[in-house]
Design an enzyme around this catalytic site. Sequence first.
Site, mmCIF file in Angstrom:
data_model
loop_
_atom_site.group_PDB
_atom_site.id
_atom_site.type_symbol
_atom_site.label_atom_id
_atom_site.label_comp_id
_atom_site.label_asym_id
_atom_site.label_seq_id
_atom_site.Cartn_x
_atom_site.Cartn_y
_atom_site.Cartn_z
ATOM 1 N N ASP A 139 3.388 -14.572 6.198
ATOM 2 C CA ASP A 139 4.198 -14.284 5.008
ATOM 3 C C ASP A 139 5.707 -14.122 5.255
ATOM 4 O OD1 ASP A 139 1.553 -13.723 4.483
ATOM 5 O OD2 ASP A 139 1.885 -11.679 3.835
ATOM 6 N N GLU A 198 -2.761 -9.542 -2.963
ATOM 7 C CA GLU A 198 -1.777 -9.275 -1.919
ATOM 8 C C GLU A 198 -0.380 -9.667 -2.409
ATOM 9 O OE1 GLU A 198 -4.291 -9.909 2.141
ATOM 10 O OE2 GLU A 198 -3.542 -11.761 1.299
HETATM 11 C C1 FRU Z 1 -0.986 -11.883 3.241
HETATM 12 C C2 FRU Z 1 -1.292 -10.729 4.190
HETATM 13 C C3 FRU Z 1 -0.684 -9.438 3.666
HETATM 14 C C4 FRU Z 1 -0.519 -8.630 4.909
HETATM 15 C C5 FRU Z 1 -0.145 -9.689 5.929
HETATM 16 C C6 FRU Z 1 -0.659 -9.422 7.311
HETATM 17 O O1 FRU Z 1 -1.035 -13.126 3.841
HETATM 18 O O2 FRU Z 1 -2.678 -10.615 4.369
HETATM 19 O O3 FRU Z 1 -1.450 -8.823 2.658
HETATM 20 O O4 FRU Z 1 0.467 -7.651 4.772
HETATM 21 O O5 FRU Z 1 -0.680 -10.909 5.458
HETATM 22 O O6 FRU Z 1 -0.146 -10.341 8.233
#
Ligand code: FRU
Length: 465
Positions: free
Chosen positions: A21, A193
Amino acid sequence: MEKQLYRPHFHFIPESNWINDPNGLCYLEGEYHLFYQHHPKSKVWGPMHWGHAVSRDLLHWEHLPIALYPDENGQIFSGSAVVDEENTSGLQEGETPVMIALFTHHQEGHETQSIAYSKDKGRSWTKYPHNPVIENPGLKDFRDPKMFRYEDVWMMILACGDHIRFYQSENLLDWAYVSSFGQAYGTHGGVWECPDLIRFQTEEGGKWVLIVSINPGGPNGGSAIQYFTGDFDGKVFHCDQPKEQVKWADFGRDFYAAVTWSNLSYPLWIGWMSNWQYANEVPTHPFRGSMSSPRKLSLRKVEGDYQLVQEPVDVSPLAERTESKSLHLVAAETASHKLSKQSHVIIDYEYPSVPFELSIKGEGEKVTMKFDPSTSNFSLDRTEVKNTQFSEHFASVDSISLKHMEDMELIIDECSVEIFLNQGTIVMTELFYMDTELFTLEWEAGDSEIKVDYQVQELSTALQK
Ligand code: FRU
């Protein structure tokens, strides 16, 4: 130099290893900051850090040292950053406003929210001594805080499994719970998320769009981003669409966790160009994962319904050659155009209700986009690409309901195509891995004639720093 496999040229990638992300997007004194989920020691997801880069034009990125390392409170999961221009935190000392990051600490499945700040434009970071600033109220999923300014307070939106929560703060350090949204709305095929809440100016005044990434449960499988339109009164989000309605920001398989930049006067976002179904297996080297093109957002009423509109950042400063052509094909005729693997293509269709196929070809392999107005369907087929065995989930035919095709914009960079249809009201982002020096764009007319004007810009292949 180490052998590079499927390395994009103008999409952001880490120098090596894993990325997911985008995090902490904020703008300060001419620099677009991009932090990102990063495992600096491996090409698979692992202990999360915040990698860091800056850009002045959103096309060229400069890598900076890792901003946040895991600590005694856990890994550094996703979150946001703002420039505290009015020094609401009281942390500013000199002239330079403080950059404040709010992120999730993830420790053996336990998630809390914590703060770090930078007094030197993001170059060095200090963890706040009183972390975590938001304790977990007993929720399994409690992450990805995204801050935004609402009138004279700070707001934060947080993903909590099957709903989102709003928190409020005066000083960016002390946060209080305000309200929640979502259990009864949209789709719940996976965990929610990376939320965001964005205000748009429309003809009728202000309109708010609540963004939620969901994994799995996307329209074509795996990870995707849904959104809700409505109003926000500073405390509660009032959704104005039917509870069961689902709107998707991108119908492709490879656009996830996108959020907007803070401290900018217009909404601009970027997403991770991958899908959790196969992100850990894609055959790139020495990096794994990349960002999408940064995209400007707006909101438009289409047939009485608000729709998110995305416009990719202008890549023409990278153009080395531009060619414009017109095509007129009748029944089953084909036409082709050699394409650099870094290309920007804009196509205008004179007859918006005529079937056609448009392929991006390699040597004995291809990705095919197909429009069929009789079934109101647009699809992208990547099953005829050879390198798909790395994951059983990768080879796919992904589709969208589409009644007419007026125009199409393609951003192509080595192993990805971002497709913007009908002025960016429908978007599809897809990865593909073809072994070839050049691509060929090939049109095939269905049983009626097609007429198109198109422009191809070949983009610079000078690698990012
Ligand atoms: C989304 C996610 C978020 C988390 C991160 C962990 O892709 O699962 O919810 O903070 O990636 O790398």
